[in-house]
Design a protein around this motif. Sequence first.
Motif, short mmCIF file in Angstrom:
data_model
loop_
_atom_site.label_atom_id
_atom_site.label_comp_id
_atom_site.label_asym_id
_atom_site.label_seq_id
_atom_site.Cartn_x
_atom_site.Cartn_y
_atom_site.Cartn_z
N ARG A 162 0.86 -1.20 0.00
CA ARG A 162 0.00 0.00 0.00
C ARG A 162 0.90 1.24 0.00
O ARG A 162 1.43 1.64 1.05
CB ARG A 162 -0.92 0.01 1.22
CG ARG A 162 -1.70 -1.29 1.45
CD ARG A 162 -2.69 -1.57 0.33
NE ARG A 162 -3.35 -2.85 0.49
CZ ARG A 162 -4.57 -3.02 1.02
NH1 ARG A 162 -5.24 -1.96 1.47
NH2 ARG A 162 -5.11 -4.21 1.09
N VAL A 165 -0.83 6.22 1.63
CA VAL A 165 -1.35 6.06 2.99
C VAL A 165 -1.99 7.36 3.45
O VAL A 165 -1.36 8.43 3.47
CB VAL A 165 -0.23 5.65 3.97
CG1 VAL A 165 -0.78 5.57 5.39
CG2 VAL A 165 0.37 4.32 3.55
N ALA A 218 -4.25 2.62 2.81
CA ALA A 218 -4.13 2.32 4.24
C ALA A 218 -4.32 3.63 4.99
O ALA A 218 -4.34 4.71 4.39
CB ALA A 218 -2.79 1.68 4.56
#
Length: 325
Positions: A162, A165, A218
């Motif tokens: 990911r 973020v 995320a």
Amino acid sequence: MRRHSLLIVAALSLLVSAGPGAGAQAADKVYRLGVLSPSSGTIERYRAGMFPELAKLGFTEGKNLVVEVRYGSTEQLPALARDLVATRPAAVIAAGSAAIQAIRQEAASMPVIGAFIGMDPIAAGFAASLARPGGMVTGIVMLAPELDAKRLQLLHEAVPDRSRVAVLAADAQRDAVNLAAVKQAAGLAGVQLLPFYAAKPEAYAAAFAQMRGAGAGALAILSAPELFTDASTLAALAVEAGLPTVCEWRLMAEQGCLIGYGPDRKELQRRVADYVARILRGTAPGELPIERPTHFEFAVNMKTAKALGLTLPPSILARADEVIE
């Protein structure tokens, strides 16, 4: 026998000379404690954890302790501090740097036990040193910038694929130091950080919609009393949005965050209770060292991992103090 009789007479004479009810007055003294926080949840957590510790030290709410509570947004804290100081508490617990500043601006001579979040008490002028503050403020430096950076690293290790973020902060100005530390950690990890701001339940849905629109993969939730209070709501929204989340406390993992990493809350509550008791008994705040957390808790919620379809690296699970199944 005569010597013993004389001793008894002398002791009775001392009691009489102290005036009627002197012993009862000492035993019946009532102390007033103030609490100032940007979140009502902080007050609830104090009542559940810190106040019982304070009772063990001889100060029980409803018996010999009156607690004056004020909470509100960062913008409301100065007015709330003014109202709290008017009740003339013997000491104030200030949850967060904004609350500490508000009390100090309103009453510089008021003893304060503070949780420093994103603030260096020496640089801010509240203490000459951590070992011996020398003023009217003591408490705990929560290491929020360092720990928020550490949480970003843990999140990246848990979901290394990911690359975008989101980071959720409660207040852009107040949380700027914490956000700067996370940005630095993100740069070292090769992660693109996407900042968002919300501090009330009614603002969370819009913030998560913006995260999805920005392509976040995320979410790191910064250290903030308001966000801790709403952990279960935020965790549910994160799962709905498909976002693995790292949060400030182990308890937040229990409430649905993927990862919770932070100081041992029970230990901190005991330390705050001890400081309150010592100050109420007459110790000057400046004689009590400003402490740092010494023990930390790391929890992983596997229910959340399964809901998100994640297989976590063994290195994360091996290091966790608690794996919630």
